[in-house]
Motif scaffolding. Structure first.
Motif, short mmCIF file in Angstrom:
data_model
loop_
_atom_site.label_atom_id
_atom_site.label_comp_id
_atom_site.label_asym_id
_atom_site.label_seq_id
_atom_site.Cartn_x
_atom_site.Cartn_y
_atom_site.Cartn_z
N TRP A 1 0.84 -1.19 0.00
CA TRP A 1 0.00 0.00 0.00
C TRP A 1 0.87 1.24 0.00
N ALA B 1 -0.20 -0.60 -10.44
CA ALA B 1 -1.14 -0.50 -9.33
C ALA B 1 -2.28 -1.47 -9.56
N LYS C 1 -5.96 -3.04 -7.88
CA LYS C 1 -7.01 -2.88 -6.87
C LYS C 1 -7.13 -4.16 -6.05
N LYS D 1 -5.44 0.51 -3.41
CA LYS D 1 -4.58 0.00 -4.46
C LYS D 1 -3.24 -0.42 -3.85
N TYR E 1 0.80 -1.69 -4.90
CA TYR E 1 1.79 -1.61 -5.97
C TYR E 1 2.67 -2.85 -5.95
#
Length: 294
Positions: A90, A120, A122, A130, A132
């Motif tokens: 996050w 990114a 979801k 989101k 990464y």
């Protein structure tokens, strides 16, 4: 065929030789093999090394080369995201670990995304959250929700259909077992079916648009267990080896509808009488409840 060579190199971190490629992909002729290797070398997908007089091909990580030219802040952020693996991280945690200002971090994240070094994704755990991860990674099931989610929405109808079909298959097996010679005990044993057989039945039906695993089918079968429609046990072929244990399932026909407690893991828990707020068996560490809630 180039993608198969890349997959082979990816599966072997120490690299593969020409002999390895010939063994794993025997249909490739020597000229075809040489042409594919030369193309992969030219495109920068693999690297060539000499080890003990043998040519070794190793998969080349383009993101490593791309990040070499970045500034220190980008390298730090890239390293933090890489460390998170396919579960992602996050933005708040990246900011905490990198100690960068929000404006500066957002700028770096956009730069890495534009270079296709990160992406990114979801998370199903929070619609607005989101995480990464590196661009070439496949997100973990805990992020995407696996086969039960589509565009981050839970596929209720799909799960219901699988639930019905799995139960129908086990009912058919139970009905066939009734004609088994040897008495009720033999019929009961024959009615047990490994989860791999249920998985094959569902796969042959072709009702799923996504590739389901045996673990996916076991998750569906477990819902039937919690509903009191199915019994679950382990095969006794070799219980000394955990890898050899297989889940077996059989349909049951209860005389009365199961009460609410039976639908919870507590109703079928084998160690319920030992469960308390103290000791090693307690609700907070209950693996059955954790699996049921997931």
């Amino acid at each position: 065929m180039g993608h198969r060579v890349i997959a082979l190199a990816k599966a072997n971190e120490k690299g593969v030789s020409d002999k390895d490629i010939q063994k794993e992909i025997p249909e490739l002729q020597p000229k075809q093999r040489a042409a594919i290797i030369n193309k992969l070398l030219a495109e920068g997908h693999v690297e060539l090394f000499h080890q003990n007089g043998v040519l070794i091909y190793k998969l080349k990580d383009p993101s490593r080369n791309a990040v070499k030219g970045a500034d220190n802040e980008e390298k730090v952020v890239f390293g933090i995201i890489e460390e998170a693996g396919n579960k992602g991280i996050w933005v708040r945690d990246i900011r905490y670990k990198s100690n960068l200002a929000p404006t500066q971090l957002n700028k770096i994240l956009k730069s890495l995304e534009s270079k296709k070094l990160i992406k990114a994704v979801k998370s199903v755990s929070a619609s607005k959250k989101k995480v990464y991860m590196l661009f070439n990674l496949e997100p973990d099931r805990s992020v995407t929700g696996g086969a039960w989610y589509s565009d981050h929405d839970f596929e209720t109808e799909f799960v219901d259909v699988l639930n019905q079909q799995c139960y129908r298959f086990l009912l058919q097996k139970a009905e066939m077992a009734k004609s088994c010679k040897g008495g009720p005990v033999a019929a009961r044993n024959v009615s047990y079916t490994p989860s791999s057989d249920v998985w094959k039945f569902i796969s042959d039906l072709g009702i799923s648009k996504v590739q389901l695993s045996v673990e996916d089918i076991e998750a569906i079968l477990d819902t039937l267990v919690y509903d009191g429609k199915v019994e679950r046990t382990l095969s006794v072929a070799d219980t000394s080896k955990s890898d050899s244990m297989k889940h077996l399932y059989r349909a049951t026909e209860p005389l009365l509808p199961p009460p609410g407690l039976v639908k919870m893991p507590c109703g079928i828990c084998p160690v319920m009488k030992h469960c308390s707020s103290l000791g090693s068996v307690n609700p907070r560490k209950c693996v059955y409840m954790k699996e049921w809630l997931e």
